[in-house]
Design a protein around this motif. Structure first.
Motif, short mmCIF file in Angstrom:
data_model
loop_
_atom_site.label_atom_id
_atom_site.label_comp_id
_atom_site.label_asym_id
_atom_site.label_seq_id
_atom_site.Cartn_x
_atom_site.Cartn_y
_atom_site.Cartn_z
N LEU A 21 0.81 -1.22 0.00
CA LEU A 21 0.00 0.00 0.00
C LEU A 21 0.84 1.27 0.00
O LEU A 21 0.29 2.36 -0.11
N ALA A 22 2.15 1.14 0.09
CA ALA A 22 3.02 2.33 0.06
C ALA A 22 3.01 2.98 -1.31
O ALA A 22 3.20 4.19 -1.43
N ASP A 23 2.76 2.19 -2.35
CA ASP A 23 2.70 2.75 -3.69
C ASP A 23 1.41 3.53 -3.85
O ASP A 23 0.31 2.99 -3.63
N PRO A 24 1.47 4.81 -4.22
CA PRO A 24 0.26 5.63 -4.31
C PRO A 24 -0.77 5.13 -5.32
O PRO A 24 -1.97 5.23 -5.08
N THR A 25 -0.31 4.58 -6.43
CA THR A 25 -1.26 4.07 -7.42
C THR A 25 -2.01 2.87 -6.87
O THR A 25 -3.23 2.77 -6.99
N ARG A 26 -1.27 1.94 -6.25
CA ARG A 26 -1.94 0.77 -5.67
C ARG A 26 -2.89 1.18 -4.56
O ARG A 26 -3.99 0.65 -4.45
N ARG A 27 -2.47 2.14 -3.75
CA ARG A 27 -3.33 2.60 -2.65
C ARG A 27 -4.61 3.21 -3.20
O ARG A 27 -5.71 2.94 -2.71
N ARG A 28 -4.50 4.02 -4.26
CA ARG A 28 -5.70 4.63 -4.87
C ARG A 28 -6.61 3.57 -5.46
O ARG A 28 -7.84 3.65 -5.32
N LEU A 29 -6.04 2.56 -6.13
CA LEU A 29 -6.86 1.48 -6.68
C LEU A 29 -7.60 0.75 -5.56
O LEU A 29 -8.80 0.49 -5.67
N PHE A 30 -6.89 0.43 -4.49
CA PHE A 30 -7.51 -0.27 -3.36
C PHE A 30 -8.60 0.59 -2.73
O PHE A 30 -9.70 0.11 -2.43
N GLU A 31 -8.32 1.88 -2.54
CA GLU A 31 -9.32 2.78 -1.96
C GLU A 31 -10.56 2.87 -2.84
O GLU A 31 -11.68 2.90 -2.33
#
Length: 116
Positions: A21-31
């Motif tokens: 989740l440290a990667d901003p793109t992955r975090r945005r996708l998960f959110e």
């Protein structure tokens, strides 16, 4: 960038979840999956600001960390968030909260004794 260590197994502990989740793109996708519910890769790509292959790779990392699940429906793959996968982060945060509350309470007791 997707690193090799993020591509290892299920049953993720806090370290793998934090790295994932440290990667901003992955975090945005998960959110987005958490807020908007199940979506296809093309639906997620529309608002991601990155290419479809990049979204697919990020979803693969999220899946390997146990944060998302996928299901096939014809030619489309649908992804949804696995909220229970966040349980190790919740447990870690609660432990840290308890640790720091105890430390602050101890400091407060010491300061009260010094004032007397």
């Amino acid at each position: 960038m997707i690193t090799r260590e993020l591509c290892v197994g299920r049953g993720a502990g806090p370290e793998l979840l934090f790295r994932t989740l440290a990667d901003p793109t992955r975090r945005r996708l998960f959110e987005r999956l958490c807020r908007e519910g199940e979506q296809t890769v093309s639906g997620l790509t529309a608002g991601a600001g990155v290419s479809q292959p990049a979204v697919s790779k990020h979803l693969g990392v999220l899946k390997r960390a146990g944060l998302v699940r996928d299901r096939q429906a014809g030619r489309q793959t649908h992804y949804r968030a696995e909220l229970r996968a966040l349980d190790p982060l919740d447990a870690w945060a609660r432990a840290m909260k308890g640790f720091w509350e105890a430390r602050i309470d101890g400091l407060e007791d010491l300061l009260n004794r010094m004032d007397q």
